[in-house]
Design a protein around this motif. Structure first.
Motif, short mmCIF file in Angstrom:
data_model
loop_
_atom_site.label_atom_id
_atom_site.label_comp_id
_atom_site.label_asym_id
_atom_site.label_seq_id
_atom_site.Cartn_x
_atom_site.Cartn_y
_atom_site.Cartn_z
N SER A 68 19.01 13.78 63.97
CA SER A 68 18.36 13.32 64.37
C SER A 68 18.16 14.73 65.40
O SER A 68 17.34 14.40 66.07
N TYR A 69 19.40 15.31 65.95
CA TYR A 69 19.30 15.75 67.02
C TYR A 69 18.56 17.56 65.99
O TYR A 69 17.12 17.59 66.86
N ARG A 70 18.94 18.09 64.79
CA ARG A 70 17.01 18.42 64.24
C ARG A 70 15.99 17.69 64.48
O ARG A 70 15.24 18.80 64.87
N LYS A 71 16.04 17.09 64.30
CA LYS A 71 14.09 16.66 64.02
C LYS A 71 14.20 16.39 65.32
O LYS A 71 12.74 16.76 66.13
N ASP A 72 14.46 16.45 66.73
CA ASP A 72 14.42 16.20 68.00
C ASP A 72 14.45 17.92 68.19
O ASP A 72 13.07 17.67 69.14
N ILE A 73 14.96 18.47 67.98
CA ILE A 73 14.97 20.48 68.73
C ILE A 73 13.28 20.40 67.78
O ILE A 73 12.57 21.44 68.56
#
Length: 76
Positions: A68-73
């Motif tokens: 989820s963190y990577r998708k947001d970035i």
């Protein structure tokens, strides 16, 4: 977009993910510094700095938080 329990997106909370240490204390960690996540049976996160923490979340939960963190970035 992943939101932390306080309603802040990962980006707004300083690009970190929230996990719960084994003693119940919630902490924010930088997933870019994570090197290894293993269940022994507790979930242990090892960082590139050599530090390790034991968390209540499962290995799969930590993986999902990082995804989820990577998708947001990359969404921006």
């Amino acid at each position: 977009m992943f939101c932390s329990p306080d309603g802040l997106s990962v980006r707004e909370s300083g690009q970190m993910i929230e996990v719960t240490k084994i003693n119940g204390v919630k902490v924010l960690i930088n997933p870019d510094l994570m090197e290894l996540v293993e269940e022994t049976p507790d979930t242990v996160i090892s960082f590139t700095t050599g530090r390790k923490i034991i968390v209540k979340e499962s290995r799969q939960e930590v993986k999902n938080l990082v995804k989820s963190y990577r998708k947001d970035i990359f969404a921006d």
